[in-house]
Design a protein around this motif. Sequence first.
Motif, PDB file in Angstrom:
ATOM      1  N   GLN A 246     -19.332 -30.424  27.775  1.00 16.35           N
ATOM      2  CA  GLN A 246     -19.454 -31.815  27.343  1.00 16.35           C
ATOM      3  C   GLN A 246     -18.548 -32.063  26.143  1.00 16.35           C
ATOM      4  N   ALA A 247     -17.860 -33.183  26.145  1.00 17.15           N
ATOM      5  CA  ALA A 247     -16.896 -33.507  25.085  1.00 17.15           C
ATOM      6  C   ALA A 247     -17.539 -33.453  23.704  1.00 17.15           C
ATOM      7  N   ALA A 248     -18.816 -33.832  23.613  1.00 20.47           N
ATOM      8  CA  ALA A 248     -19.487 -33.870  22.311  1.00 20.47           C
ATOM      9  C   ALA A 248     -19.599 -32.486  21.683  1.00 20.47           C
ATOM     10  N   ASN A 249     -19.561 -31.465  22.516  1.00 17.51           N
ATOM     11  CA  ASN A 249     -19.697 -30.104  22.020  1.00 17.51           C
ATOM     12  C   ASN A 249     -18.363 -29.371  21.903  1.00 17.51           C
ATOM     13  N   GLN A 250     -17.260 -30.055  22.188  1.00 17.29           N
ATOM     14  CA  GLN A 250     -15.933 -29.448  22.083  1.00 17.29           C
ATOM     15  C   GLN A 250     -15.345 -29.813  20.726  1.00 17.29           C
ATOM     16  N   ASP A 251     -15.798 -29.131  19.716  1.00 15.61           N
ATOM     17  CA  ASP A 251     -15.501 -29.454  18.328  1.00 15.61           C
ATOM     18  C   ASP A 251     -14.409 -28.537  17.803  1.00 15.61           C
ATOM     19  N   LEU A 252     -13.242 -29.070  17.482  1.00 17.33           N
ATOM     20  CA  LEU A 252     -12.147 -28.228  17.003  1.00 17.33           C
ATOM     21  C   LEU A 252     -12.501 -27.569  15.680  1.00 17.33           C
ATOM     22  N   ASN A 253     -13.376 -28.196  14.883  1.00 14.41           N
ATOM     23  CA  ASN A 253     -13.792 -27.590  13.619  1.00 14.41           C
ATOM     24  C   ASN A 253     -14.682 -26.369  13.822  1.00 14.41           C
ATOM     25  N   ALA A 254     -15.208 -26.213  15.036  1.00 12.56           N
ATOM     26  CA  ALA A 254     -16.077 -25.070  15.316  1.00 12.56           C
ATOM     27  C   ALA A 254     -15.290 -23.840  15.726  1.00 12.56           C
ATOM     28  N   ILE A 255     -13.989 -23.971  15.972  1.00 13.35           N
ATOM     29  CA  ILE A 255     -13.174 -22.828  16.364  1.00 13.35           C
ATOM     30  C   ILE A 255     -12.868 -21.990  15.119  1.00 13.35           C
ATOM     31  N   GLU A 256     -13.237 -20.707  15.168  1.00 10.15           N
ATOM     32  CA  GLU A 256     -13.087 -19.834  14.005  1.00 10.15           C
ATOM     33  C   GLU A 256     -12.236 -18.611  14.337  1.00 10.15           C
ATOM     34  N   PRO A 257     -10.918 -18.714  14.133  1.00 14.21           N
ATOM     35  CA  PRO A 257     -10.038 -17.554  14.354  1.00 14.21           C
ATOM     36  C   PRO A 257     -10.373 -16.423  13.382  1.00 14.21           C
ATOM     37  N   GLU A 258     -10.193 -15.197  13.835  1.00 11.42           N
ATOM     38  CA  GLU A 258     -10.606 -14.041  13.031  1.00 11.42           C
ATOM     39  C   GLU A 258      -9.462 -13.078  12.733  1.00 11.42           C
ATOM     40  N   TYR A 259      -8.690 -12.723  13.758  1.00  3.17           N
ATOM     41  CA  TYR A 259      -7.706 -11.647  13.607  1.00  3.17           C
ATOM     42  C   TYR A 259      -6.585 -11.888  14.610  1.00  3.17           C
ATOM     43  N   ALA A 260      -5.369 -11.429  14.276  1.00  2.00           N
ATOM     44  CA  ALA A 260      -4.217 -11.688  15.139  1.00  2.00           C
ATOM     45  C   ALA A 260      -3.424 -10.427  15.414  1.00  2.00           C
ATOM     46  N   VAL A 262       0.561  -9.617  17.183  1.00  2.00           N
ATOM     47  CA  VAL A 262       1.795 -10.216  17.697  1.00  2.00           C
ATOM     48  C   VAL A 262       2.475  -9.250  18.657  1.00  2.00           C
ATOM     49  N   ILE A 263       2.920  -9.776  19.787  1.00  3.51           N
ATOM     50  CA  ILE A 263       3.736  -9.005  20.720  1.00  3.51           C
ATOM     51  C   ILE A 263       4.746  -9.971  21.343  1.00  3.51           C
ATOM     52  N   GLY A 264       6.025  -9.667  21.180  1.00  2.64           N
ATOM     53  CA  GLY A 264       7.057 -10.587  21.648  1.00  2.64           C
ATOM     54  C   GLY A 264       6.966 -11.901  20.893  1.00  2.64           C
ATOM     55  N   ASP A 265       6.999 -13.013  21.615  1.00  3.25           N
ATOM     56  CA  ASP A 265       6.890 -14.325  20.984  1.00  3.25           C
ATOM     57  C   ASP A 265       5.488 -14.905  21.093  1.00  3.25           C
ATOM     58  N   LYS A 266       4.504 -14.037  21.366  1.00  2.16           N
ATOM     59  CA  LYS A 266       3.115 -14.481  21.493  1.00  2.16           C
ATOM     60  C   LYS A 266       2.243 -13.853  20.401  1.00  2.16           C
ATOM     61  N   VAL A 267       1.285 -14.630  19.954  1.00  4.84           N
ATOM     62  CA  VAL A 267       0.272 -14.145  19.026  1.00  4.84           C
ATOM     63  C   VAL A 267      -1.080 -14.269  19.724  1.00  4.84           C
ATOM     64  N   TYR A 268      -1.823 -13.173  19.764  1.00  6.67           N
ATOM     65  CA  TYR A 268      -3.159 -13.208  20.365  1.00  6.67           C
ATOM     66  C   TYR A 268      -4.187 -13.142  19.231  1.00  6.67           C
ATOM     67  N   VAL A 269      -5.053 -14.151  19.212  1.00  3.26           N
ATOM     68  CA  VAL A 269      -5.964 -14.356  18.097  1.00  3.26           C
ATOM     69  C   VAL A 269      -7.402 -14.310  18.592  1.00  3.26           C
ATOM     70  N   SER A 270      -8.216 -13.468  17.959  1.00  2.00           N
ATOM     71  CA  SER A 270      -9.631 -13.454  18.315  1.00  2.00           C
ATOM     72  C   SER A 270     -10.321 -14.667  17.707  1.00  2.00           C
ATOM     73  N   LEU A 271     -11.066 -15.381  18.547  1.00  2.00           N
ATOM     74  CA  LEU A 271     -11.900 -16.499  18.117  1.00  2.00           C
ATOM     75  C   LEU A 271     -13.333 -15.998  18.246  1.00  2.00           C
ATOM     76  N   GLN A 272     -13.739 -15.207  17.273  1.00  2.00           N
ATOM     77  CA  GLN A 272     -14.936 -14.376  17.453  1.00  2.00           C
ATOM     78  C   GLN A 272     -16.192 -15.176  17.732  1.00  2.00           C
ATOM     79  N   ASP A 273     -16.505 -16.131  16.874  1.00  2.00           N
ATOM     80  CA  ASP A 273     -17.748 -16.891  17.045  1.00  2.00           C
ATOM     81  C   ASP A 273     -17.747 -17.698  18.337  1.00  2.00           C
ATOM     82  N   ASN A 274     -16.557 -17.935  18.871  1.00  2.00           N
ATOM     83  CA  ASN A 274     -16.424 -18.733  20.088  1.00  2.00           C
ATOM     84  C   ASN A 274     -16.328 -17.883  21.346  1.00  2.00           C
TER      85      ASN A 274
END
Length: 579
Positions: A246-260, A262-274
């Motif tokens: 539901q759109a009401a629960n898709q809150d960008l402020n709730a996204i919490e990146p934790e750790y990154a 890098v490989i090539g031109d990509k960064v993989y980031v853990s969004l732990q709480d999510n």
Amino acid sequence: MKKTTIFKLLAACAVLSSEASYAQMSLLSNFSANYGNGTSAGEIAGFDKVSKNLFVTSSSSAAYQINIFDLSNPSSAIGIGSIDFSSSFGIKANMSALSSVAINSAKGFGVASLIPTANTTTLGKVGFFNLSTGTSLGTIDVGYHPDSVSFSPDGSKLIVVNEGEFSSNSTTNPTGVNAPGSISVFDVSSITSSNLANLTSLTPVTRDFSSANLASGVSLSGIRNSNVAAIGTSGTFIASIPDFTQAANQDLNAIEPEYASVIGDKVYVSLQDNNAIGEYDLTQNLWTKVTNLGTITQTIDASDQNNSGVANNLIAINQSIKGLPMPDTVATYSKNGKTYVVTANEGDARVDDRDISRFGDIAGNDSMNNIIDQNAPSNFPLTQTGARANEALGRLSVSRLDGDTDGDGKIDDPTMLGTRSFTIWEVTGDGLKQVYDSGSYFETYIRDNDPTGWVDSRSDEKGPEPEGLTLGEIDGKTFAFIGMERNNGIFMFDITDPNAPSFFGYTRASDGSLRPEGMSFISAADSPNGQNLLIVGYEGDGATASERIGVYSVVPEPQTYLLLGIGAAFLLWRVRRRA
């Protein structure tokens, strides 16, 4: 003996050595991470291969600084100085933490992440320092609550992960306060050891998860949000499973990146709480994927009350339950043209724990009785019996936001936070695909081989709690080192074949070092003593004596070298005999 026979013998030795299935992680030194005013130290450490110095985070109300140790002799580290960032936000009281450190040896500088006390309303900073002089070079604003820093393998990019961590201590907002999580990227390709003063003139690219920063087709739909307003910060806990599509629960402020990583031109980031992994493209400066990691079914020991009169090595690991991976640390590597992401699946509840309860809780604000499905096929009882008994899943902390399989807002599948395992994911066009998970290996190995290291008091939470992770390459093979936060153990796995990793070694600190957090691998080519080294930062339990740094040498099992030595000695004997 004919030459062919000798060559066959040597070939056999080589084959045996290549099939060696174990390695030794030998402790060379263990020393206090604290120095001068710098206490609460040791969580993260970075090594400079030029100066042979180790730079360690130190974060307390006395000082927010980097402690510096001379590691030219890994068996005897010496504290030599510190770099103070306590005034980064004006007065010391305005600073909350110095959370991470990273080293760029090729360019002669390091960086630390700095978090203000008002972490949801004041931007965080990164602080730069000169590796050769051990002095500060200044600070730059980044995103909210910068939690970790790292460099791309070629040293040209600095990656800052801004967690935007939720704060429940709000007097103006009863549902807590959030700032947007994001990533900040610095292009440091123009920086050299001769122009370090230019660092503070750089401008980072910071991208949160607002729609403008998401590539075409990327959505937050279905991504877990532990900060939905219905949870609140006091009173009765949430009584209905939210629908995160539901759109009401898709809150960008709730996204919490934790750790990154890098490989090539990509960064993989853990969004732990999510319970997700974000993919960030360095060429587009956009989030190109957000992968929901789903659940992994595990077999665990789910109770902290089943050890009365039972030896640790006899504890039953027999409760099956789904878990959210919710990784903290991530690492990446490539094999046969494919990219793989490795995750340490720690799991993480909200800072106020309002998204979890014991599955057997039947009274109080956090009772599970109003959120479990009592109807078929679940038929969960309202008493501490059956699946909710203490000896079953009753003592286990489970999510109040997950496990509704039929859309009625009630829990059908109890779901724990974390999976007590590490996982390897293949990067595909559609996101991440699981190719390996270690299952209950950590718990089973500790019980069977290190029963004194079994911590039954954590069985109802996240077990041994895999958190720290780093990769290293030895003799052409890729190894993963995974730290167990609660039992202090470190596992080593050969992950050269991502589909079939194999156990390679285990060690556990028994000298007062507690809670391995930051881990880094130093290759023999870069280490001070010519050996492969594993540096482990122990964050401790609040007591300064437990805040330490462990330096381990990592070598193949002795029989590997013994076989090669036998072959070489025999060849030399034959040559001399012919002379």
